[in-house]
Design a protein around this motif. Structure first.
Motif, short mmCIF file in Angstrom:
data_model
loop_
_atom_site.label_atom_id
_atom_site.label_comp_id
_atom_site.label_asym_id
_atom_site.label_seq_id
_atom_site.Cartn_x
_atom_site.Cartn_y
_atom_site.Cartn_z
N LEU A 177 24.51 90.73 46.18
CA LEU A 177 23.81 90.53 44.91
C LEU A 177 23.82 89.05 44.52
N ASP A 178 24.95 88.39 44.74
CA ASP A 178 25.02 86.95 44.47
C ASP A 178 24.01 86.19 45.31
N VAL A 179 23.93 86.55 46.60
CA VAL A 179 23.04 85.84 47.51
C VAL A 179 21.58 85.99 47.06
N LEU A 180 21.19 87.20 46.71
CA LEU A 180 19.80 87.41 46.28
C LEU A 180 19.50 86.64 44.99
N LEU A 181 20.44 86.66 44.04
CA LEU A 181 20.24 85.92 42.80
C LEU A 181 20.11 84.43 43.08
N LEU A 182 20.96 83.91 43.97
CA LEU A 182 20.92 82.48 44.29
C LEU A 182 19.63 82.11 45.02
N GLN A 183 19.14 83.00 45.88
CA GLN A 183 17.88 82.73 46.56
C GLN A 183 16.72 82.66 45.56
N LEU A 184 16.72 83.58 44.61
CA LEU A 184 15.66 83.56 43.60
C LEU A 184 15.76 82.31 42.73
N ALA A 185 16.98 81.96 42.33
CA ALA A 185 17.16 80.78 41.49
C ALA A 185 16.72 79.51 42.22
N THR A 186 17.04 79.41 43.49
CA THR A 186 16.64 78.23 44.27
C THR A 186 15.13 78.17 44.43
N ALA A 187 14.50 79.32 44.63
CA ALA A 187 13.04 79.34 44.77
C ALA A 187 12.37 78.88 43.49
N LEU A 188 12.92 79.29 42.33
CA LEU A 188 12.30 78.94 41.05
C LEU A 188 12.67 77.54 40.58
N ALA A 189 13.75 77.00 41.13
CA ALA A 189 14.19 75.65 40.73
C ALA A 189 14.20 74.71 41.92
N TRP A 190 13.28 74.92 42.85
CA TRP A 190 13.32 74.20 44.12
C TRP A 190 13.23 72.67 43.99
N PRO A 191 12.55 72.08 42.97
CA PRO A 191 12.53 70.61 42.94
C PRO A 191 13.87 69.99 42.54
N ASN A 192 14.80 70.81 42.07
CA ASN A 192 16.05 70.30 41.52
C ASN A 192 17.16 70.31 42.57
N PRO A 193 17.67 69.17 43.00
CA PRO A 193 18.76 69.16 43.98
C PRO A 193 19.98 69.93 43.51
N ALA A 194 20.21 69.97 42.20
CA ALA A 194 21.38 70.67 41.68
C ALA A 194 21.32 72.16 42.01
N ALA A 195 20.13 72.74 42.04
CA ALA A 195 20.01 74.16 42.37
C ALA A 195 20.47 74.43 43.79
N TRP A 196 20.12 73.54 44.72
CA TRP A 196 20.53 73.71 46.12
C TRP A 196 22.04 73.48 46.26
N LEU A 197 22.58 72.52 45.50
CA LEU A 197 24.02 72.27 45.55
C LEU A 197 24.80 73.46 45.01
N LEU A 198 24.31 74.05 43.91
CA LEU A 198 24.99 75.22 43.36
C LEU A 198 24.92 76.40 44.33
#
Length: 460
Positions: A177-198
């Protein structure tokens, strides 16, 4: 499109603050469960933060008007100037949506890849655990409630118990569940390096949790478990990127954390500092950004030959630009050429920008100018309609109490009307229900619309 990008901007700023706090304060702590909670809270808070009525949570005057009050007709020389900015929003929005769509499509492809791997695997029971065996080489991996073992992993009898305990921890603790949430968050915040770091930090932390569970099961001593990690092979079976699997990119961090001394109880205080600090910074950022936007809108949306009044006396664009946002009490704009000529005596100025600071809100010059404006626009103030609602008490309030949803409704449903700047809070004497009365002006005719505190339209 502009609303979408503003939402994304606010969410990404909050993500950056959470990422900075995590890497500065929490990354090396061995409280893996607390780190997991912090990282999930970071993603969830960033998602809902832009939707909250943030200015209403701040002290009065902490945010300037999100929409400049316009008195007079909308037509005028300044009207067409907004078109280029709108085009810029649309281009930026299209680029953002294209990137998000691409990453969401990749996520769909990963899910399909996982379904393909599952289909070619056959069920089995290993050491009392139901698994699916996949032909080929590579380490074990898991997704959801399913553990996959490759033929080579199944043949490694010495390492199998510890590797199986590791994957069982992923399944038991619901890490997918964490992985899926993180994948969605990264897709929606893809221009932000902080999203990929998190995302990277959260995925590493899930591996630390599984390693910790495998060691606590006692299947292997700590040193032998590290040798097990070093012996594992990446590659072989094309396991989907969503599945938990061995990766050399995380191997170094996992071994370092296995040898990391347990964090002391005193270091728990860092959690009491990190999240509240980020929330407070986010609130402060909202107020400062709203104020800066109001100043920029007043100072740059109009040409230099517009008339500027600061605290009731003639000024210029430079003086307005130099104001500190926290000092501004209100910003009003007059675009009606007839009003500019009648009130201010100018036939050439494209409009008038009126800025009043908090410190001089009651200055004689401000009061005199307000009296001149009220003489030309007598509809300002509490309307007669208010007096016909005996079940409600009312009090004048600020435009910034209106949430973005209400402002968006006004923009889309009343494109020919202007916000006068008059907002009144109605409170039911019995139930305590609150709604807001907003005065709009179409041409020179004022009328009122009503909204709930959540921004839902209630009627005219």
């Amino acid at each position: 499109m502009e609303a979408l990008l503003l939402y994304s901007l606010k969410a990404n700023v909050v993500l950056a603050l959470f990422a900075a706090a995590y890497y500065a304060l929490l990354r090396h702590l061995t409280f893996f469960k607390l780190n997991r909670a912090y990282l999930l809270f970071a993603v969830a808070f960033a998602a809902v933060y832009p939707l909250l009525p943030m200015p209403a949570l701040l002290p009065a005057g902490a945010a300037a008007l999100p929409l400049a009050a316009s008195r007079g007709a909308a037509a005028g020389p300044a009207g067409p100037a907004a078109a280029p900015a709108l085009g810029g929003w649309q281009v930026a929005g299209a680029v953002y949506l294209a990137g998000a769509a691409g990453l969401l499509l990749r996520l769909l492809g990963q899910l399909l890849s996982l379904a393909w791997v599952r289909r070619r695997a056959h069920p089995a029971t290993v050491l009392g655990q139901a698994v699916r065996v996949v032909p080929g080489t590579g380490g074990p991996f898991s997704f959801g409630r399913t553990i996959f073992l490759t033929s080579s992993a199944l043949a490694d009898a010495a390492s199998l118990p510890a590797a199986l305990r590791h994957e069982q921890a992923h399944v038991r603790q619901g890490h997918t569940l964490d992985v899926l949430l993180l994948q969605l968050a990264t897709a929606l915040a893809w221009p932000n390096p902080a999203a990929w770091l998190l995302r990277r930090a959260a995925l590493d932390n899930l591996e630390y949790l599984a390693d910790q569970a495998a060691l606590q099961a006692g299947t292997l001593p700590r040193r032998d478990y590290q040798y097990l990690l070093l012996r594992q092979q990446a590659g072989g079976v094309p396991a989907p990127a969503l599945a938990f699997q061995f990766s050399f990119s995380t191997l170094k961090n996992r071994i370092l954390m296995l040898n990391q001394p347990h964090s002391s109880a005193r270091q728990l205080g860092r959690y009491l500092l990190a999240a509240p600090l980020v929330v407070l910074l986010a609130l402060g950022y909202t107020g400062a950004r709203a104020q800066t936007a109001a100043v920029a809108a007043a100072a740059s949306a109009w040409p230099a030959n517009a008339l500027y009044y600061l605290d009731g006396v003639p000024s210029d664009q430079t003086a307005v630009r130099e104001l500190k946002p926290a000092a501004i009490g209100s910003v009003d704009v007059i675009k009606d050429a007839a009003a500019v000529r009648r009130i201010f005596g100018s036939d050439t100025a494209p409009g008038v920008v009126l800025v009043t600071t908090k410190a001089n809100a009651q200055a004689p010059a401000v009061l005199a100018l307000t009296k001149r404006l009220n003489a030309s626009y007598p509809t300002l103030g509490i309307t007669k309609a208010m007096a016909t609602i005996p079940d409600y008490t009312y009090a004048p309030t600020h435009v910034y109490v209106l949430v973005p949803k209400a402002l968006a409704y006004i923009t889309s449903h009343y494109p020919d009307a202007r916000l006068s700047g008059t907002v009144t809070e109605l409170k039911h004497k019995t139930t305590g229900e609150v709604k807001y009365q907003v005065q709009l002006i179409k041409g020179k005719r004022p009328f009122d619309v009503f909204f709930s505190p959540q921004g839902d339209f209630l009627g005219e």
